[in-house]
Design a protein around this motif. Structure first.
Motif, mmCIF file in Angstrom:
data_model
loop_
_atom_site.group_PDB
_atom_site.id
_atom_site.type_symbol
_atom_site.label_atom_id
_atom_site.label_comp_id
_atom_site.label_asym_id
_atom_site.label_seq_id
_atom_site.Cartn_x
_atom_site.Cartn_y
_atom_site.Cartn_z
ATOM 1 N N GLN A 4 0.799 -1.220 0.000
ATOM 2 C CA GLN A 4 0.000 0.000 0.000
ATOM 3 C C GLN A 4 0.835 1.276 0.000
ATOM 4 O OE1 GLN A 4 -2.912 -0.095 3.149
ATOM 5 N NE2 GLN A 4 -3.667 -2.134 2.593
ATOM 6 N N GLY A 5 2.147 1.117 0.216
ATOM 7 C CA GLY A 5 3.009 2.291 0.195
ATOM 8 C C GLY A 5 2.859 3.187 1.400
ATOM 9 N N GLN A 6 2.287 2.687 2.479
ATOM 10 C CA GLN A 6 2.180 3.456 3.710
ATOM 11 C C GLN A 6 2.374 2.544 4.911
ATOM 12 O OE1 GLN A 6 -1.726 5.163 3.698
ATOM 13 N NE2 GLN A 6 -2.772 3.218 4.011
ATOM 14 N N GLN A 7 2.866 3.132 5.984
ATOM 15 C CA GLN A 7 3.226 2.343 7.157
ATOM 16 C C GLN A 7 1.982 1.836 7.875
ATOM 17 O OE1 GLN A 7 6.416 1.724 7.553
ATOM 18 N NE2 GLN A 7 6.064 0.305 9.246
ATOM 19 N N ILE A 8 1.957 0.527 8.146
ATOM 20 C CA ILE A 8 0.851 -0.094 8.883
ATOM 21 C C ILE A 8 1.332 -0.441 10.286
ATOM 22 C CG2 ILE A 8 -0.805 -1.984 8.960
ATOM 23 C CD1 ILE A 8 -1.221 -0.133 6.597
ATOM 24 N N ASP A 9 0.567 -0.024 11.306
ATOM 25 C CA ASP A 9 0.931 -0.324 12.685
ATOM 26 C C ASP A 9 0.512 -1.750 13.018
ATOM 27 O OD1 ASP A 9 1.477 -0.454 15.355
ATOM 28 O OD2 ASP A 9 0.107 1.141 15.967
ATOM 29 N N PRO A 10 1.479 -2.646 13.272
ATOM 30 C CA PRO A 10 1.124 -4.050 13.547
ATOM 31 C C PRO A 10 0.248 -4.225 14.777
ATOM 32 C CG PRO A 10 3.433 -3.629 14.070
ATOM 33 C CD PRO A 10 2.928 -2.417 13.345
ATOM 34 N N HIS A 11 0.341 -3.280 15.731
ATOM 35 C CA HIS A 11 -0.421 -3.411 16.965
ATOM 36 C C HIS A 11 -1.905 -3.112 16.749
ATOM 37 C CE1 HIS A 11 3.786 -2.522 18.266
ATOM 38 N NE2 HIS A 11 3.526 -3.545 19.061
ATOM 39 N N GLN A 12 -2.255 -2.547 15.592
ATOM 40 C CA GLN A 12 -3.654 -2.284 15.290
ATOM 41 C C GLN A 12 -4.339 -3.501 14.668
ATOM 42 O OE1 GLN A 12 -3.677 1.231 12.819
ATOM 43 N NE2 GLN A 12 -3.483 2.621 14.564
ATOM 44 N N LEU A 13 -3.558 -4.519 14.322
ATOM 45 C CA LEU A 13 -4.117 -5.727 13.724
ATOM 46 C C LEU A 13 -4.637 -6.638 14.836
ATOM 47 C CD1 LEU A 13 -1.252 -6.444 11.149
ATOM 48 C CD2 LEU A 13 -3.464 -5.368 10.687
ATOM 49 N N PRO A 14 -5.912 -7.039 14.789
ATOM 50 C CA PRO A 14 -6.475 -7.888 15.859
ATOM 51 C C PRO A 14 -5.716 -9.194 16.006
ATOM 52 C CG PRO A 14 -8.203 -7.036 14.415
ATOM 53 C CD PRO A 14 -6.890 -6.721 13.741
ATOM 54 N N ALA A 15 -5.357 -9.525 17.229
ATOM 55 C CA ALA A 15 -4.606 -10.760 17.499
ATOM 56 C C ALA A 15 -5.399 -11.997 17.083
ATOM 57 C CB ALA A 15 -4.252 -10.837 18.981
ATOM 58 N N GLU A 16 -6.753 -11.903 17.146
ATOM 59 C CA GLU A 16 -7.582 -13.066 16.822
ATOM 60 C C GLU A 16 -7.376 -13.531 15.380
ATOM 61 O OE1 GLU A 16 -9.714 -9.913 17.782
ATOM 62 O OE2 GLU A 16 -8.301 -10.363 19.407
ATOM 63 N N LEU A 17 -6.978 -12.606 14.506
ATOM 64 C CA LEU A 17 -6.760 -12.975 13.102
ATOM 65 C C LEU A 17 -5.630 -13.996 12.950
ATOM 66 C CD1 LEU A 17 -7.003 -9.499 11.312
ATOM 67 C CD2 LEU A 17 -8.717 -11.309 11.330
ATOM 68 N N PHE A 18 -4.723 -14.020 13.900
ATOM 69 C CA PHE A 18 -3.516 -14.838 13.764
ATOM 70 C C PHE A 18 -3.434 -15.970 14.784
ATOM 71 C CE2 PHE A 18 -2.728 -10.411 12.639
ATOM 72 C CZ PHE A 18 -2.308 -10.519 11.321
ATOM 73 N N THR A 19 -4.431 -16.070 15.661
ATOM 74 C CA THR A 19 -4.337 -17.015 16.774
ATOM 75 C C THR A 19 -4.201 -18.463 16.316
ATOM 76 O OG1 THR A 19 -5.623 -15.540 18.210
ATOM 77 C CG2 THR A 19 -5.434 -17.852 18.878
ATOM 78 N N GLU A 20 -5.088 -18.923 15.429
ATOM 79 C CA GLU A 20 -5.050 -20.320 14.998
ATOM 80 C C GLU A 20 -3.776 -20.638 14.232
ATOM 81 O OE1 GLU A 20 -7.025 -22.766 15.938
ATOM 82 O OE2 GLU A 20 -7.947 -21.230 17.222
ATOM 83 N N GLN A 21 -3.368 -19.707 13.366
ATOM 84 C CA GLN A 21 -2.124 -19.914 12.619
ATOM 85 C C GLN A 21 -0.938 -19.982 13.576
ATOM 86 O OE1 GLN A 21 -1.202 -16.845 9.763
ATOM 87 N NE2 GLN A 21 0.584 -17.923 8.966
ATOM 88 N N ALA A 22 -0.953 -19.117 14.590
ATOM 89 C CA ALA A 22 0.136 -19.111 15.570
ATOM 90 C C ALA A 22 0.186 -20.428 16.339
ATOM 91 C CB ALA A 22 -0.035 -17.944 16.538
#
Length: 448
Positions: A326-344
């Protein structure tokens, strides 16, 4: 030192440690004496502050500092004597911490699970193979030609594949809406870069022609105020250009950095690149098949601390990818943890399984495997040896390579022992993204 350990739940343990009063009080007094030598207080010369004054002013803080250090030190001694393997950092609590009395503290932490890998001969793995055909190479050459297409003005109506330059104004109920207006917009018809119906509505228009078309925004369109709405676009075509594909010749070869001079030799180079791409893609799919099979056959609890750390890594990886796209900085802390829980969870569990397999099967990242891996990676560069030297002279990069090589060796060992189903696929199927396995719902789930 008295130590007791209890299981609170699953992998969580609570360790209670008792320390003799004289040991703790002696350490506190020694620290107060040290503090008295270096502390500066009004009314006292440097190094001449009485310990009693220091105790009165700083006693509580010094005691907490000393007890904190002793908790961490004694915790390490205790887990060693109890043969425990903590996963993540413990949470300490001083239950009793009074001068003249024994000190008691608790440390709550998770431990690594005991992993007993299921019989590898019982797991099922799919191994795909692809053969690059002449037709595949022909299609690739056409794709490469399209990448070097040149557009030239034509005096006819626009058709699929043409590039047009247009002005347009989008309207809802007769009123122009924000973001729906553009001038000198370049668009390749049939590219699918605009909403359905927009590009096809321009087909048949000539340079200088104006027309109003009606289109409906998709129901899932990103702008909620437009989603599912019917809109009108007033369109003016400024220019129409036809794409002209380049001939396959020396100039075409050089545009892709190739030193080949004949179509036959260039096709051979293209085949080699396609084979490498297919091989790497199928290797990744084989790895996914192995991971899914191992994860399904070896279900056990994994430490929450490790899951948390893995979620953190996944958030940063995803944010970095999105930032680049996207050419702009994305704050990783704004991404919901639930999106990655099962993969983690899967990644942590797989890591523990792989670690146990490496131990059981005595698998290591041998120098031969590392050299072979580096040779393959470096083969696509003009100076392969410089790439190999870079990795070998960079300890961090070399350790990452060794980790990959070890994982590859474990995959090979599992495949060798597993129940493998061979499957032939086309080149297109080989390089297509792998689809995660979906288990069929149970009868109870279907009923719900």
């Amino acid at each position: 030192m008295q130590v007791s350990v209890e299981t609170t739940s699953g992998l969580e343990r609570r360790m209670t440690v008792g320390l003799p009063a004289d040991t703790v009080d002696g350490a506190v007094e020694a620290r107060l004496a040290e503090t008295a030598k270096r502390v500066r207080l009004d009314g006292f010369r440097p190094g001449k502050v009485p310990v009693s004054v220091v105790r009165q002013r700083f006693g509580a803080d010094v005691r907490n500092e000393v007890v904190g250090e002793m908790m961490r030190e004694k915790f390490v001694e205790a887990i060693t004597s109890e043969k425990l393997q903590p996963a993540g950092n413990p949470q300490f609590e001083a239950v009793k911490n009074e001068r003249g009395a024994d000190v008691e503290f608790t440390a709550t932490f998770e431990v690594y699970p005991e992993v007993e890998v299921a019989d590898l001969g019982a797991i099922e793995v799919t191994k795909q193979a692809a053969e690059i055909t002449d037709e595949d190479i022909n299609e690739m050459l056409e794709s490469l030609r399209k990448q070097r297409v040149e557009y030239k003005p034509v005096e006819r109506a626009a058709q699929d594949g043409d590039r047009v330059n247009i002005n347009f104004v989008g309207k809802l109920d007769g009123e122009a809406f924000e973001g729906g207006t553009a001038n000198d917009q370049t668009l390749v018809l049939g590219s699918g870069s605009m909403i359905p119906g927009f590009e096809s509505g321009i087909e048949g228009m000539s340079a200088g022609e104006e027309k109003t078309i009606k289109v409906t925004f998709p129901a899932e369109y990103r702008a909620e105020n437009l989603a599912g709405k019917e809109a009108e676009f007033d369109i003016k075509v400024n220019t129409v250009e036809e794409g002209v594909l380049p001939e396959i010749n020396d100039e075409f070869f050089k545009s892709f950095g190739s030193e080949e001079t004949t179509e036959e030799s260039f096709r051979a180079e293209v085949r080699e690149n396609m084979e490498r791409e297919a091989r790497n893609a199928l290797r990744n799919k084989l790895k996914q098949s192995v991971v899914e099979a191992l994860d399904k056959a070896n279900q056990f609890d994994v430490p929450g601390a490790l899951i948390h750390d893995e979620i953190h890594r996944l958030q940063h990886q995803f944010a970095q990818q999105m930032s680049q796209q996207q050419g702009q900085q994305i704050d990783p802390h704004q991404l919901p943890a639930e999106l990655f829980t099962e993969q983690a969870k899967t990644r942590v569990r797989t890591g523990l399984i792989f670690s146990e397999l490496a131990k059981q099967l005595e698998i290591t990242a041998s120098d031969e495997r590392v050299d072979a891996y580096l040779s393959d990676v470096a083969s696509v560069y003009q100076d392969p040896q410089s790439v190999i030297d870079y990795y070998k002279n960079n300890a961090e990069q070399l350790n990452q390579v060794k980790a990959v090589v070890l994982e590859e060796a474990i995959i090979d060992a599992v495949v060798e022992k597993a129940n493998v189903t061979d499957e032939s696929v086309s080149y297109a199927q080989a390089i297509a993204p792998a689809q995660p396995a979906v288990e069929e719902a149970s009868e109870e789930e279907k009923a719900e």
